[in-house]
Design a protein around this motif. Structure first.
Motif, PDB file in Angstrom:
ATOM      1  N   THR A  81      -4.378  11.171   9.448  1.00 61.33           N
ATOM      2  CA  THR A  81      -4.171  10.004   8.984  1.00 61.33           C
ATOM      3  C   THR A  81      -2.684   9.402   9.369  1.00 61.33           C
ATOM      4  OG1 THR A  81      -3.596  10.475   7.183  1.00 61.33           O
ATOM      5  CG2 THR A  81      -5.514  10.213   7.119  1.00 61.33           C
ATOM      6  N   LYS A  82      -2.367   8.230   9.375  1.00 56.77           N
ATOM      7  CA  LYS A  82      -0.957   7.550   9.305  1.00 56.77           C
ATOM      8  C   LYS A  82      -1.004   6.341   8.847  1.00 56.77           C
ATOM      9  CE  LYS A  82      -1.723   5.223  13.749  1.00 56.77           C
ATOM     10  NZ  LYS A  82      -1.138   4.743  14.712  1.00 56.77           N
ATOM     11  N   SER A  83       0.234   5.651   8.976  1.00 58.22           N
ATOM     12  CA  SER A  83       0.215   4.238   8.128  1.00 58.22           C
ATOM     13  C   SER A  83       0.627   3.648   9.671  1.00 58.22           C
ATOM     14  CB  SER A  83       1.584   4.051   7.596  1.00 58.22           C
ATOM     15  OG  SER A  83       2.716   4.694   7.814  1.00 58.22           O
ATOM     16  N   GLU A  84       0.340   2.383   9.570  1.00 57.05           N
ATOM     17  CA  GLU A  84       0.664   1.592  10.626  1.00 57.05           C
ATOM     18  C   GLU A  84       0.804   0.006  10.409  1.00 57.05           C
ATOM     19  OE1 GLU A  84      -2.405   1.827  13.566  1.00 57.05           O
ATOM     20  OE2 GLU A  84      -3.802   0.367  12.668  1.00 57.05           O
ATOM     21  N   GLY A  85       1.207  -0.724  11.345  1.00 56.54           N
ATOM     22  CA  GLY A  85       1.364  -2.263  11.019  1.00 56.54           C
ATOM     23  C   GLY A  85       2.950  -2.462  10.705  1.00 56.54           C
ATOM     24  N   GLY A  86       2.920  -2.959   9.617  1.00 54.94           N
ATOM     25  CA  GLY A  86       4.469  -3.655   9.032  1.00 54.94           C
ATOM     26  C   GLY A  86       5.358  -2.479   8.867  1.00 54.94           C
ATOM     27  N   ARG A  87       6.745  -2.700   8.703  1.00 48.24           N
ATOM     28  CA  ARG A  87       7.587  -1.873   8.161  1.00 48.24           C
ATOM     29  C   ARG A  87       7.772  -2.089   6.815  1.00 48.24           C
ATOM     30  NH1 ARG A  87       9.492  -3.365  13.338  1.00 48.24           N
ATOM     31  NH2 ARG A  87      10.352  -5.279  12.443  1.00 48.24           N
ATOM     32  N   ARG A  88       7.152  -1.339   5.754  1.00 49.14           N
ATOM     33  CA  ARG A  88       7.113  -1.467   4.373  1.00 49.14           C
ATOM     34  C   ARG A  88       8.643  -1.577   3.772  1.00 49.14           C
ATOM     35  NH1 ARG A  88       4.484   3.066   0.787  1.00 49.14           N
ATOM     36  NH2 ARG A  88       5.907   4.113   2.166  1.00 49.14           N
ATOM     37  N   GLY A 143       4.057  -8.040  10.317  1.00 47.85           N
ATOM     38  CA  GLY A 143       2.828  -8.420   9.489  1.00 47.85           C
ATOM     39  C   GLY A 143       2.467  -7.215   8.403  1.00 47.85           C
ATOM     40  N   LYS A 144       1.104  -7.223   8.462  1.00 46.89           N
ATOM     41  CA  LYS A 144       0.549  -6.335   7.298  1.00 46.89           C
ATOM     42  C   LYS A 144       0.989  -4.998   7.679  1.00 46.89           C
ATOM     43  CE  LYS A 144      -3.739  -5.206   4.653  1.00 46.89           C
ATOM     44  NZ  LYS A 144      -2.906  -5.030   3.286  1.00 46.89           N
ATOM     45  N   TYR A 178      -0.226  -1.169   6.971  1.00 47.83           N
ATOM     46  CA  TYR A 178      -1.594  -0.267   6.408  1.00 47.83           C
ATOM     47  C   TYR A 178      -0.974   0.913   6.010  1.00 47.83           C
ATOM     48  CZ  TYR A 178      -3.948  -4.366   8.662  1.00 47.83           C
ATOM     49  OH  TYR A 178      -4.224  -5.720   8.990  1.00 47.83           O
ATOM     50  N   GLY A 179      -1.259   1.464   4.667  1.00 51.31           N
ATOM     51  CA  GLY A 179      -0.508   2.485   4.227  1.00 51.31           C
ATOM     52  C   GLY A 179      -1.268   3.820   4.712  1.00 51.31           C
ATOM     53  N   VAL A 222      -4.492   5.217   7.410  1.00 50.66           N
ATOM     54  CA  VAL A 222      -5.421   4.628   8.437  1.00 50.66           C
ATOM     55  C   VAL A 222      -5.765   6.041   9.173  1.00 50.66           C
ATOM     56  CG1 VAL A 222      -5.005   2.356   8.714  1.00 50.66           C
ATOM     57  CG2 VAL A 222      -3.962   3.984  10.272  1.00 50.66           C
ATOM     58  N   ARG A 275       5.241   9.345   9.051  1.00 49.90           N
ATOM     59  CA  ARG A 275       5.101  10.028  10.272  1.00 49.90           C
ATOM     60  C   ARG A 275       5.899   9.571  11.510  1.00 49.90           C
ATOM     61  NH1 ARG A 275      -0.806  12.387  11.367  1.00 49.90           N
ATOM     62  NH2 ARG A 275       0.397  13.843  12.406  1.00 49.90           N
ATOM     63  N   LEU A 305       2.823  11.711  17.635  1.00 50.87           N
ATOM     64  CA  LEU A 305       2.878  11.446  16.186  1.00 50.87           C
ATOM     65  C   LEU A 305       3.382  12.568  15.617  1.00 50.87           C
ATOM     66  CD1 LEU A 305       2.211   9.063  14.371  1.00 50.87           C
ATOM     67  CD2 LEU A 305      -0.106   9.830  14.107  1.00 50.87           C
ATOM     68  N   GLU A 329       0.883  -1.287   0.058  1.00 51.26           N
ATOM     69  CA  GLU A 329       0.042   0.114  -0.070  1.00 51.26           C
ATOM     70  C   GLU A 329       0.839   1.271  -0.029  1.00 51.26           C
ATOM     71  OE1 GLU A 329      -2.849  -0.291   3.069  1.00 51.26           O
ATOM     72  OE2 GLU A 329      -3.702  -1.769   2.381  1.00 51.26           O
ATOM     73  N   LEU A 330       0.537   2.258  -0.437  1.00 54.37           N
ATOM     74  CA  LEU A 330       0.682   3.619  -0.317  1.00 54.37           C
ATOM     75  C   LEU A 330       0.198   4.334   0.676  1.00 54.37           C
ATOM     76  CD1 LEU A 330       0.950   4.907  -4.192  1.00 54.37           C
ATOM     77  CD2 LEU A 330       2.627   3.969  -2.840  1.00 54.37           C
ATOM     78  N   THR A 331       1.001   5.258   1.184  1.00 56.22           N
ATOM     79  CA  THR A 331       0.323   6.263   2.333  1.00 56.22           C
ATOM     80  C   THR A 331      -0.469   7.183   1.737  1.00 56.22           C
ATOM     81  OG1 THR A 331       2.097   7.953   2.267  1.00 56.22           O
ATOM     82  CG2 THR A 331       2.478   5.754   3.621  1.00 56.22           C
ATOM     83  N   ASN A 365       6.708  -7.958   6.314  1.00 63.12           N
ATOM     84  CA  ASN A 365       7.116  -6.714   6.512  1.00 63.12           C
ATOM     85  C   ASN A 365       8.045  -6.180   7.724  1.00 63.12           C
ATOM     86  OD1 ASN A 365       5.505  -5.300   4.328  1.00 63.12           O
ATOM     87  ND2 ASN A 365       3.878  -6.445   5.303  1.00 63.12           N
TER      88      ASN A 365
END
Lengths: 568, 177
Positions: free
Chosen positions: A356-363, B165-166, B168-169, B171, A394, A417, A184-186, A230
């Motif tokens: 908004t932000k991105s979260e989860g894995g390290r892309r 894991g996943k 998310y770009g 959120v 961020r 953030l 995904e893109l941010t 990720n």
């Protein structure tokens, strides 16, 4: 080891076990050829030799940092972004394998099974005819003997096996491939993508295409690999096989056939040319540990030692027929070496999308802009152009002012953030020139009796103009997009740190001005093939590994056909 | 060394200590060994006290619990240039002088309030000798690194995900965990 010549004779010899050598090994072994794969470094078997892969940050004594005395003794490799405590075991230290810099050149190397495919940056874009037709259109180097149509099926072939994530964008200058779903893109990257599409003709921001298993297919499961998690710790080697490296893919695949003999600690001194038979017959190997000389024989030899090491061993392959290095009738072996210009970068802030932000894995990738300069016609005072990354993020931060209870309380709080930061790095095409060349030192040799490589490569005026244009164009796009606090940076880094070493044994149509034909065979020694970066006639603006892989698979399959027909 | 001779050595050392003038007692050996510069046991006490003052112990772990001053010394020894190591040891000496001037006693023997007074003075950045600022700045950075990259911090405070894991770009911030 048996000492009779028969036990040292194979159907094919592959010099090098990395990005491209692994592919040659796989193709030959699958086709039933008894294949000897020579690797100058140690074996690295996954997962057991990915020793740092599951270490936590606090388990590294220096929390990632390389100690001062190692940095001081090894200034070249210490400039590489990935030479850190977690992956330093995969990099060649300056002190272990010296070379001569006639001009500053940071030669980053990885001597082990898998080579640099363990630590590479994993970005994979196809070339198009805008790239292959570049030299002929713009009058530099020589015309490529191949076009996109020659290589396209082989891109597909290697992409399916390696696993490439990406989006079908339908761009003429960056052909689509066999893609697993894109990462995904941010929000800011999506915004910039739309902004560029609306405001600039022929400029595109796309999802980066990279060698990560975003959704593994059966062929990847068959390799024992699983989905990318990720982690972005790829340089350590991946316990999931989440990205492509030779150790998790091509090498074990070749091994499984029972046709591969992998010989680590094998320094190839030279290729043996038999003047009577009028062809190459084998290789002269020095055992890295015992320094013992051994010769191996095969009717076909693939040179995949890593671009500049391939040049080195070819220059060192001297015979009565080829006194100046294998195939070097025209004297251009080692010349027209090139690289990618990575000096320029830009960064800025963006005040939008605060909710908004991105979260989860390290892309493990970013957004990407293919070349837009001089694409359809010459429009600047420099030749060719550049591709670039575009990323946004961020940062979480904790106030670390002061000391005592105040500081500690702040460190224990939920982090704040920060604003969106954006940035781009340039990857500029460089023009291969006769004056950028590799040669052998006439006196100094390494511990294995191989002459030291002399590197004589530098930037030119075209590169300087391109950097200036990148700063201008990016500043304009960033400003119009509403980014603020724009800062440009010219790292002034020496060539080489891009680790996109190319050229020296270029392909071409004419034996007078090139060394390899359209199948990567020497014009005048057709049972020797060069399919790593050394074969590159020009450099384009794509990360080159995917192209090396496709070229190798194509050439290896051609070699097998030719062997069957007894043409080589 | 066998048991008997170590006892003998111990006796000699303690006998020696007993008759030495007290000022020389300060030359006690550090418990942490460094290769590239010299520190005394006293220096070690000060470094430890500085680190503990930067991130104090309390109801929750502080610098002491994550071995911050030992980490700081190890990093100074392994990862800093000889010039910076010199600056650090010089800064340490100057820091001692600065403490004595500010609170009229050695930092290692000072009360928490007195220690705060010294560090507050440095944080004020008013007329602080360069080497003292360097020593304190380096101690603070290394203490912060030791703390925020410790097992404690990365498992209990800001949890480090080895396998996140996943990705998310885009959120909403509201959904933040």
């Amino acid at each position: 080891m048996g000492d009779s010549k028969k036990t040292r004779t194979f159907d094919a010899i592959v010099i090098g076990s990395g990005m491209s050598g692994g592919w040659a090994a796989k193709e030959f072994c699958e086709k039933g050829l008894k294949t000897l794969v020579l690797e100058r470094g140690r074996d690295v078997v996954q997962p057991k030799d990915f020793t740092t892969t599951n270490m936590m940050p606090w388990e590294f004594k220096h929390r990632g940092e390389i100690p001062y005395d190692i940095q001081k003794a090894n200034p070249v490799v210490s400039r590489c972004y990935a030479f850190r405590e977690d992956a330093q075991q995969f990099f060649v230290k300056d002190t272990e394998h010296p070379y001569i810099q006639d001009k500053p050149f940071d030669w980053i190397r990885g001597y082990q099974v898998g080579g640099k495919s363990i630590m590479w940056a994993r970005q994979t874009q196809r070339w198009s005819d805008f790239d292959f037709e570049g030299p002929a259109r713009d009058g530099y180097a020589v015309d490529w003997p191949i076009r996109y149509n020659d290589i396209a099926p082989w891109y597909s072939y290697v992409e399916k096996f390696a696993g490439i994530s990406g989006n079908k964008d339908g761009l003429p200058n960056l052909p689509d491939g066999e893609f697993l779903p894109p990462l995904e893109l941010t929000c800011v990257e999506n915004y910039f993508k739309d902004f560029v599409a609306k405001n600039y003709k022929d400029r595109n921001v796309i999802y980066g295409r990279c060698a990560h298993l975003t959704q593994p297919k059966q062929i990847h499961l068959d390799q024992g690999r699983s989905q990318c998690q990720n982690r972005s710790l790829c340089q350590r080697g991946c316990p999931f096989g989440g990205y492509f490296n030779a150790n998790s893919t091509t090498i074990p695949w070749a091994e499984k056939t029972g046709n591969m003999t992998l010989r680590p600690f094998s320094v190839v001194h030279s290729i043996i040319y038999d003047d009577e038979k009028g062809k190459a017959v084998g290789v002269h190997v020095i055992d890295a540990n015992t320094k013992e000389s051994v010769e191996y024989y095969a009717p076909v030899i693939f040179v995949n030692a890593g671009a500049y090491n391939s040049n080195l061993l070819l220059l060192n392959s001297k015979s009565k027929r080829f006194p100046n290095g294998l195939g070097n009738d025209n004297g251009i072996l080692g010349k027209y070496a090139a690289f990618h210009n990575y000096r320029a970068s830009i960064r800025a802030k963006y005040d939008g999308f605060q909710d908004t932000k991105s979260e989860g894995g390290r892309r493990p990738t970013s957004a990407y802009m293919p070349r837009f300069r001089n694409l359809y016609k010459q429009e600047t005072d420099f030749l060719r152009g550049y591709a670039l990354t575009f990323y946004s993020d961020r940062w979480n931060y904790n106030d670390n002012s002061g000391f005592g209870e105040h500081l500690k309380n702040n460190l224990l709080k939920e982090p704040t953030l920060g604003p969106w930061g954006v940035g781009s790095g340039m990857m500029g095409e460089t023009i291969p020139k006769e004056t950028n060349f590799l040669s052998l030192d006439t006196e100094k040799k390494d511990d294995w009796g191989v002459p030291l490589l002399k590197i004589n490569i530098s930037y030119d005026d075209n590169d300087e103009k391109m950097i200036k244009d990148f700063f201008e164009q990016m500043t304009e796009m960033y400003t119009k997009a509403g980014f603020t606090d724009i800062q440009t940076n010219d790292s002034k880094q020496a060539p080489g740190l891009d680790i996109h070493h190319m050229g020296g044994v270029r392909m071409g149509k004419d034996p007078k001005t090139s060394l390899l034909n359209k199948w990567h065979q020497f014009h005048n020694c057709p049972n020797v093939f060069v399919t790593d970066g050394a074969c590159m006639t020009s450099t384009s603006t794509q990360n080159p590994s995917l192209t090396f892989m496709a070229m190798t698979a194509r050439a290896a399959n051609y070699a097998v056909e030719q062997l069957k027909k007894r043409e080589i | 060394m066998d048991r008997r001779s170590s006892i003998k050595t111990l006796l000699i050392i303690s006998a020696g200590t007993a008759i030495l003038p007290s000022c020389l007692q300060e030359e006690k050996k550090p418990s942490v060994s460094v290769k590239n510069f010299k520190i005394s046991g006293n220096d070690e006490d000060i470094i430890s006290a500085v680190s503990d003052t930067i991130i104090p112990q309390g109801k929750t772990p502080g610098a002491k619990d994550v071995g911050a001053y030992q980490y700081a010394l190890m990093m100074m020894d392994d990862c800093y240039s000889p010039e910076n190591q010199q600056k650090f040891t010089k800064g340490l000496k100057d820091f001692q002088d600065f403490s004595k001037k500010t609170i009229n006693k050695s930092f290692s023997k000072a009360t928490p309030a007195e220690r705060n007074e010294v560090l507050n003075a440095i944080e004020s950045k008013k007329n602080i000798p360069e080497n003292v600022a360097f020593f304190y700045g380096t101690m603070k950075r290394l203490t912060l690194d030791a703390f925020t990259q410790s097992k404690y911090y990365l498992t209990k405070v800001q949890v480090y995900e080895l396998v996140p894991g996943k990705f998310y770009g885009c959120v909403p911030v509201k959904k933040a965990s």
